[in-house]
Design a protein around this motif. Sequence first.
Motif, PDB file in Angstrom:
ATOM      1  N   THR A 187       0.844  -1.183   0.000  1.00 33.81           N
ATOM      2  CA  THR A 187       0.000   0.000   0.000  1.00 33.81           C
ATOM      3  C   THR A 187       0.884   1.239   0.000  1.00 33.81           C
ATOM      4  OG1 THR A 187      -0.082   0.188   2.418  1.00 33.81           O
ATOM      5  CG2 THR A 187      -1.732  -1.227   1.365  1.00 33.81           C
ATOM      6  N   LYS A 188       0.297   2.372  -0.320  1.00 35.79           N
ATOM      7  CA  LYS A 188       1.055   3.629  -0.266  1.00 35.79           C
ATOM      8  C   LYS A 188       1.551   3.876   1.150  1.00 35.79           C
ATOM      9  CE  LYS A 188      -1.156   6.099  -4.096  1.00 35.79           C
ATOM     10  NZ  LYS A 188      -1.916   7.314  -4.502  1.00 35.79           N
ATOM     11  N   PHE A 254       1.532  -0.106  -6.397  1.00 31.47           N
ATOM     12  CA  PHE A 254       0.307   0.230  -5.673  1.00 31.47           C
ATOM     13  C   PHE A 254      -0.922  -0.346  -6.380  1.00 31.47           C
ATOM     14  CE2 PHE A 254       2.745   4.308  -4.453  1.00 31.47           C
ATOM     15  CZ  PHE A 254       3.452   3.610  -3.477  1.00 31.47           C
TER      16      PHE A 254
END
Length: 505
Positions: A187-188, A254
């Motif tokens: 994830t970011k 992502f």
Amino acid sequence: MQSLFLQQSHDFPFEKIAAIDLGSNSFHMVIAQVSHGQLRITGEFGEKVQLAAGLNDHILDDESQQRGLDCLSQFAQVIEGMPPGSVRVVGTNALRVAKNRYDFIGKAMDIMSHPVEIIAGREEARLIYVGVSKTMDHGDLKRLVVDIGGGSTEFIIGHQLEPFLTESLHMGCVSFRQRFFPDGTITKSNFQKAVTAARLELLSIQDDYLEEKWDVAIGSSGTIKAVFNIVKENNWSKKGITPKCLKQIQKALFSAGHADKIDLPGLKPERKPTFAAGMAILTAVFECFDIKLMDFSPGALREGVLYDIMGRYAESDIRERTVNYMLSQYHIDTEQAKLVTHTALSALAQVKEDWGLNSISSEDLLRWAGLLHEVGLGISHSRYHKHGAYIISESDMPGFSQQEQQALANLILRHRRKFTQSLNFKFTKSDQQDLDRLSILLRLAILLHHDRKEGDMPIFTLKADDKHLHADFLPGWLDGRPLTLANLQSEADYLSAVNYTLTFS
């Protein structure tokens, strides 16, 4: 288990040499033919062992050790029959930090007839730079070299063949995967946490490196090679890796959301589990050092080790330069050091057959110990042998493996006073016996030059068997040297504590 002192005396060149890199993520081996001082790579082998993934509280678990041993069994088939000294096996971060590393090394050395050396982080960085500088010519330009491994990342600034700054930071694609991407989810948020952690690690070297400056940035090995191949495969840049390329790769990560779902042309499937972690480190490096373009070098640690093998049989042995630097740095009395060394090597020449000290390694260690035995005097005369052992065991010594440094420190610690002194370091039974005998020869040479008279060279013959050494001096020589006679009698008492007998006449 094979001995560290196995290497036999013979002239270079070998027809074939090999370097084996026991990395935290992968084990690699490269084979090369040597002709007229040039290397020609004839074979490359590698396997994703992920040794660092088996580290729990700095203990390598059985599964990771077995993966490594299975890989080495395959390597052993290729190098079988290669003479001692033609193969170097080096262990990096995972083995540096593993408390049970010598259990693994013992098993590995039972599989291969070549010693396994653990190299310090800065020594790893130096060897990486050797590999890069020998495979890429940047003329008069200064280089920043970055190598992201499984457990550590190395940074070097150098010019042509000489490194100026070398550092090794404790962050790698395997360790960062375990910290920030343990289940493979990307994830970011967790990616940015990994980038921030890498930037915090980089703070310790950032100012020094930015102040030194460089003209070109070069990356090497796994993660950066993977990024370079992706950039090339997708035609994102014709010159190398750019910040824009990293942004494009991040976007793909992502979008995938998980390591298993990464779909990037140019990325090998076996690289997927650790790729996001390596990308986070590389992103932090670009940000901290404001890198606009990074090229890729096919040469790195393994190639550096190959060239280091060649250098050890030539005048370019980096270890000799390191010893000479320490002679100057610690203001050692070079005339006294040379007298002791000459006498110690003369003693070795007389007993090496009887005591089995025929290897190049034995002669080198005794010579270096003779030159550096007074290194601790720069701190204090009181207990200077202990100060000297500490300096040798804890200093960055380019060219030396950790085992070589500890063996040298062992000789310096025991060159005076009680022979039973020891370092908290595990040697094989065979190596410890060789170190005991080298220590005896060093101690004998030092006491024969205790009066520090430059022109007074002792003439003697030595005879040795298992636990006995007899020194025969010229008639009347000891009669006029009561201090030497007293020192010999005292030395006989010291050695009797470890069941060695010293006699003289």
